[in-house]
Design a protein around this motif. Structure first.
Motif, short mmCIF file in Angstrom:
data_model
loop_
_atom_site.label_atom_id
_atom_site.label_comp_id
_atom_site.label_asym_id
_atom_site.label_seq_id
_atom_site.Cartn_x
_atom_site.Cartn_y
_atom_site.Cartn_z
N GLU A 162 4.87 0.24 -8.51
CA GLU A 162 3.44 0.36 -8.10
C GLU A 162 2.78 0.19 -10.29
O GLU A 162 1.87 -0.27 -10.43
N ASP A 163 3.76 1.11 -11.05
CA ASP A 163 3.56 0.80 -12.31
C ASP A 163 3.66 -0.69 -12.56
O ASP A 163 2.50 -0.99 -13.69
N TRP A 164 4.66 -1.77 -12.22
CA TRP A 164 4.96 -2.93 -13.10
C TRP A 164 2.99 -3.29 -12.52
O TRP A 164 2.87 -4.69 -12.65
N MET A 165 3.21 -2.93 -11.35
CA MET A 165 2.10 -4.40 -10.88
C MET A 165 0.40 -3.73 -11.02
O MET A 165 -0.03 -4.70 -11.25
N ARG A 166 0.55 -2.39 -11.65
CA ARG A 166 -0.89 -2.19 -12.67
C ARG A 166 -0.58 -2.66 -13.39
O ARG A 166 -1.44 -3.55 -14.45
N ALA A 167 0.05 -3.20 -14.42
CA ALA A 167 0.56 -3.54 -15.70
C ALA A 167 0.38 -5.23 -15.30
O ALA A 167 -0.47 -5.46 -16.42
N ALA A 168 0.72 -5.59 -14.37
CA ALA A 168 0.43 -7.26 -14.41
C ALA A 168 -1.00 -7.63 -14.25
O ALA A 168 -1.50 -8.24 -14.40
N ALA A 169 -1.73 -6.46 -13.08
CA ALA A 169 -3.14 -6.55 -13.06
C ALA A 169 -4.18 -6.44 -13.97
O ALA A 169 -4.70 -7.38 -14.47
N GLU A 170 -3.41 -5.48 -14.77
CA GLU A 170 -4.42 -4.97 -15.91
C GLU A 170 -4.07 -6.60 -17.39
O GLU A 170 -4.95 -6.72 -18.34
N ARG A 171 -2.85 -6.83 -17.01
CA ARG A 171 -2.86 -8.51 -18.01
C ARG A 171 -3.53 -9.95 -17.59
O ARG A 171 -3.13 -10.66 -17.97
N GLY A 172 -3.90 -9.12 -16.35
CA GLY A 172 -5.01 -10.30 -15.56
C GLY A 172 -4.55 -11.01 -14.32
O GLY A 172 -5.28 -12.37 -13.93
N HIS A 173 -3.08 -10.52 -13.90
CA HIS A 173 -2.33 -11.13 -13.00
C HIS A 173 -3.30 -10.97 -11.73
O HIS A 173 -3.44 -10.05 -11.22
N ARG A 174 -4.07 -12.09 -10.86
CA ARG A 174 -4.95 -11.84 -9.54
C ARG A 174 -4.50 -11.47 -8.49
O ARG A 174 -5.46 -10.02 -7.64
N GLU A 175 -3.34 -12.14 -7.73
CA GLU A 175 -2.48 -11.82 -6.83
C GLU A 175 -1.70 -10.49 -6.93
O GLU A 175 -1.94 -9.29 -6.03
N ALA A 176 -1.43 -9.35 -8.85
CA ALA A 176 -1.02 -8.38 -8.78
C ALA A 176 -2.11 -7.40 -8.28
O ALA A 176 -2.27 -6.27 -7.76
N ALA A 177 -3.80 -7.61 -9.19
CA ALA A 177 -4.64 -6.38 -8.79
C ALA A 177 -5.10 -6.32 -6.93
O ALA A 177 -5.54 -5.83 -6.95
N TYR A 178 -5.03 -7.21 -6.28
CA TYR A 178 -5.21 -8.10 -4.87
C TYR A 178 -4.10 -6.90 -4.28
O TYR A 178 -4.61 -5.94 -3.44
N ARG A 179 -2.74 -6.88 -4.81
CA ARG A 179 -1.87 -6.08 -3.99
C ARG A 179 -1.90 -5.04 -4.45
O ARG A 179 -1.71 -3.34 -4.01
N LEU A 180 -1.97 -3.75 -5.13
CA LEU A 180 -2.60 -3.11 -6.48
C LEU A 180 -3.53 -2.80 -5.62
O LEU A 180 -3.08 -1.31 -4.89
N ALA A 181 -4.40 -2.75 -5.39
CA ALA A 181 -5.84 -2.40 -4.44
C ALA A 181 -5.42 -2.15 -2.73
O ALA A 181 -6.60 -1.02 -2.72
N ARG A 182 -4.75 -3.12 -2.64
CA ARG A 182 -4.28 -2.88 -0.58
C ARG A 182 -3.21 -1.62 -0.92
O ARG A 182 -3.99 -0.83 0.29
N ALA A 183 -2.45 -1.32 -2.01
CA ALA A 183 -1.68 -0.37 -1.97
C ALA A 183 -2.51 0.80 -2.06
O ALA A 183 -2.37 1.86 -1.23
N LEU A 184 -3.96 0.77 -3.30
CA LEU A 184 -4.25 2.18 -2.92
C LEU A 184 -4.72 2.12 -2.14
O LEU A 184 -5.87 3.52 -1.81
N ASP A 185 -5.94 1.52 -1.50
CA ASP A 185 -6.62 1.64 -0.51
C ASP A 185 -6.03 1.76 1.00
O ASP A 185 -6.62 3.20 1.75
N ARG A 186 -4.90 1.81 1.05
CA ARG A 186 -4.08 2.49 1.87
C ARG A 186 -3.42 3.54 1.64
O ARG A 186 -3.72 4.68 2.88
N ARG A 187 -3.07 3.97 0.61
CA ARG A 187 -3.26 5.54 0.34
C ARG A 187 -4.08 6.49 -0.05
O ARG A 187 -4.19 7.34 1.12
N ALA A 188 -5.33 6.36 -0.01
CA ALA A 188 -6.53 6.16 0.34
C ALA A 188 -7.35 7.04 1.76
O ALA A 188 -7.33 8.05 2.28
N ALA A 189 -6.68 6.09 2.48
CA ALA A 189 -6.05 6.04 3.65
C ALA A 189 -5.58 7.10 4.93
O ALA A 189 -6.51 8.20 4.93
N ARG A 190 -4.41 6.85 4.10
CA ARG A 190 -3.63 8.28 4.52
C ARG A 190 -4.19 9.89 3.94
O ARG A 190 -3.76 11.02 4.90
N GLN A 191 -4.32 9.07 2.17
CA GLN A 191 -4.70 11.11 2.38
C GLN A 191 -5.82 11.42 2.70
O GLN A 191 -6.53 12.76 3.16
#
Length: 603
Positions: A162-191
């Motif tokens: 997740e840390d590297w996915m976030r790094a890629a997203a913050e550097r403008g990688h759109r697929e990384a931003a999407y996948r990071l969002a999905r991971a956060l979304d799922r974690r929020a649902a579980r919590q």
């Protein structure tokens, strides 16, 4: 030589955009001029020009023209040229040769080459080597390297992904931003399910990354962003993102946009987007089109779209076909479609199938389907199981199913639990369930809740002469809510309360409403009210209606009315009826009146 740095960002993916729009003609001409300039410099021995010219020809797809320039620049120590030479050889199918040049460029510090080399090793199953080179690329700030490393680590289940996915997203990688969002979304649902406090914060982060990816043209990110905004009630912006995603070919977004338009009253535009989504294989859109045509009475077209939904793998298509057949009285076909959907795990189809079997008298066949639907989460099926067991006098089992349905918000189930608790003497539990049912719109629950609260009320205080104080109690509010929903006993009770405070007009209104709906107590009380107001003939009309419905006191009142008029035989007839109807006190008085009238008639 490190003059150029990494000039190969566009070449790492193997995709090269060719100018195609008329507006790009100027850019093409400018590039041609630049190519001539670079070619002249390259011929004069300029290494940078060789490297750039090779990259230009590679981008154009001129591999034969690019290769000598890239080799010459690579030989002179240009790491970008070495990377691009690797790209060229990879495109020619010489993967191992490409890897050799990427290694040279990566060792010289090319993040792009390290990324390409890492991907090469991963494709060959050498994950340790892949991780080494991808990490080299990522640690140099290369977005593609960070994303590829994150993907590799995620595949292994490594938390650092997740840390590297976030790094890629913050550097403008759109697929990384999407996948990071999905991971956060799922974690929020579980919590959220676990009751954790930071679910809202995670959702906010997810939205931020969805928005970032969507702004860069990621159609699925635009779809999810639209869904978040729609849930929050920001329908206009949600519609914009759905539209963006739908125009990029996302069928689910086209379907969601259709529902937004339908809810806004624009059914025709909704149908256009549903059609587009359905043609792209979206079963939900096909079902929506089927429902639209079914509402218009176009059953054949509706059936065609329901079948299309089924072909798209949506079990709702079979369920909707079952509903359509049931509405048309085609019971055998309805059962067939319900079974198909139920066997596929459609819980509401299982419930509908059970109801169909029950209506046909097959209780034994219905119960397992009710159970299957209820276990799968169908609230209606749980309630129906309660009814089924109650009909067999298995009250304890019935109550368990009613409680299960009530816990999921089923109004009638909450009413049944409330009444069961009242019978058990557990007034507090009864009140809790009755409040839920009444809040859900049950008139019977509102009435019974009012009676519970009414029984707790202290006696009304004796006000001083001339004092007129009335503050509406909670039980009166519930009586009135039930009465306004057409509950006859509540209407009578509201009428009685109005009469008690001297509001004759309001009392008459509620008594009349109850009486006209068939309440014998309403008719009797309306008669009393009219008699007190001096309208005894009209009162007799309502008492007759009440007595004909079995109201003993109304029959006794009629006997007295006819006796005063001197119509002794009619009075005797109603007195005799009152004796039969009761209750005991009325029967006793009516018997004395009947005997007196008989004696008078015999004199």
């Amino acid at each position: 030589m490190d003059v150029m740095g990494d000039k190969a960002t566009l070449f790492e993916t193997g995709r090269f955009v060719q100018p195609s729009e008329p507006g790009e003609a100027g850019e093409v001409a400018e590039e041609a001029v630049e190519e001539v300039r670079r070619r002249l410099a390259a011929e004069a021995g300029d290494v940078e020009a060789m490297s750039v010219l090779g990259a230009m020809l590679l981008r154009r797809g001129d591999l034969d023209g690019a290769e000598p320039h890239l080799r010459a620049a690579t030989a002179a120590g240009d790491r970008a040229a070495a990377n691009n030479l690797g790209v060229l050889l990879h495109q020619r199918g010489y993967a191992d040769d490409a890897a050799g040049w990427w290694r040279i460029a990566a060792v010289a510090g090319s993040a792009a080459a390290a990324h390409a080399l890492g991907r090469h090793h991963r494709e060959r199953g050498d994950e340790p080597a892949a991780e080494y080179w991808l990490r080299q690329s990522a640690e140099q700030g290369h977005a593609l390297g960070a994303y590829a490393l994150a993907d590799l680590l995620e595949h292994r289940g490594d938390a650092a992904a997740e840390d590297w996915m976030r790094a890629a997203a913050e550097r403008g990688h759109r697929e990384a931003a999407y996948r990071l969002a999905r991971a956060l979304d799922r974690r929020a649902a579980r919590q959220g399910e676990d009751g954790a406090d930071n679910g809202v914060e995670l959702l906010a982060q997810a939205e931020q990354f969805y928005r970032q990816a969507a702004a860069r043209g990621h159609r699925r990110a635009a779809l999810h962003l639209g869904a978040i905004l729609e849930k929050r009630g920001e329908l206009k912006e949600a519609g914009r993102w759905y539209l963006t995603s739908a125009k990029d070919g996302e069928a689910r977004a086209a379907c969601a946009l259709g529902f937004l338009l339908r809810d806004a009253g624009d059914t025709e535009s909704a149908a256009v987007w549903w059609l587009r989504a359905a043609q792209d294989g979206d079963g939900n859109a096909a079902n929506a089109l089927g429902a639209l045509h079914a509402e218009r009475g176009e059953t054949q077209t509706a059936e065609r779209w329901y079948r299309a939904a089924m072909d798209a793998g949506d079990d709702n298509g079979a369920y909707n076909l079952g509903l359509l057949c049931a509405e048309q009285g085609r019971t055998a076909q309805a059962e067939q479609w319900y079974r198909r959907a139920a066997y596929a795990g459609h819980r509401e189809a299982a419930n509908a199938l059970a109801i169909l079997l029950l209506q046909g008298g097959d209780t034994t066949g219905a119960e397992p389907w009710f159970s299957k639907a209820a276990e799968a989460g169908s609230v209606d099926a749980a309630f129906n199981l309660g009814i089924l067991h109650a009909g067999r006098a298995e009250d304890d089992v019935a109550l368990l199913w009613y409680e299960r349905a009530a816990a999921a918000g089923h109004t009638e189930a909450a009413l049944q639990v409330g009444m069961a608790r009242l019978r058990d003497g557990d007034e507090r539990a009864a009140e809790r369930h009755l409040r839920c049912a009444a809040g859900g719109g049950s008139a019977e629950a509102a009435y019974r809740l009012a009676t519970v609260l009414d029984a707790r009320r202290p006696p009304a205080p004796a006000h001083e002469l001339g004092e007129s104080v009335h503050e509406k109690s909670e039980c009166e509010e519930w009586y009135e809510r039930a009465a306004s929903q057409g509950h006859r006993r509540a209407q009578v009770r509201v009428g009685m309360m109005a009469a008690a405070r001297g509001d004759v007009v309001d009392a008459a209104r509620w008594y009349r409403a109850a009486a006209e709906a068939g309440s014998r107590n309403g008719a009797f009380n309306l008669g009393l009210l009219l008699a007190r107001e001096g309208s005894e003939p009209e009162a007799a009309v309502w008492w007759t209606r009440a007595a004909d419905a079995g109201h003993g006191r109304a029959a006794l009142r009629l006997a007295l009315v006819y006796a005063r008029r001197g119509e002794l035989a009619e009075g005797q007839r109603w007195a005799d009826r009152a004796v039969t109807l009761g209750p005991a006190e009325v029967s006793e008085r009516a018997a004395r009146l009947r005997d007196a009238l008989l004696e008078e008639l015999s004199a």
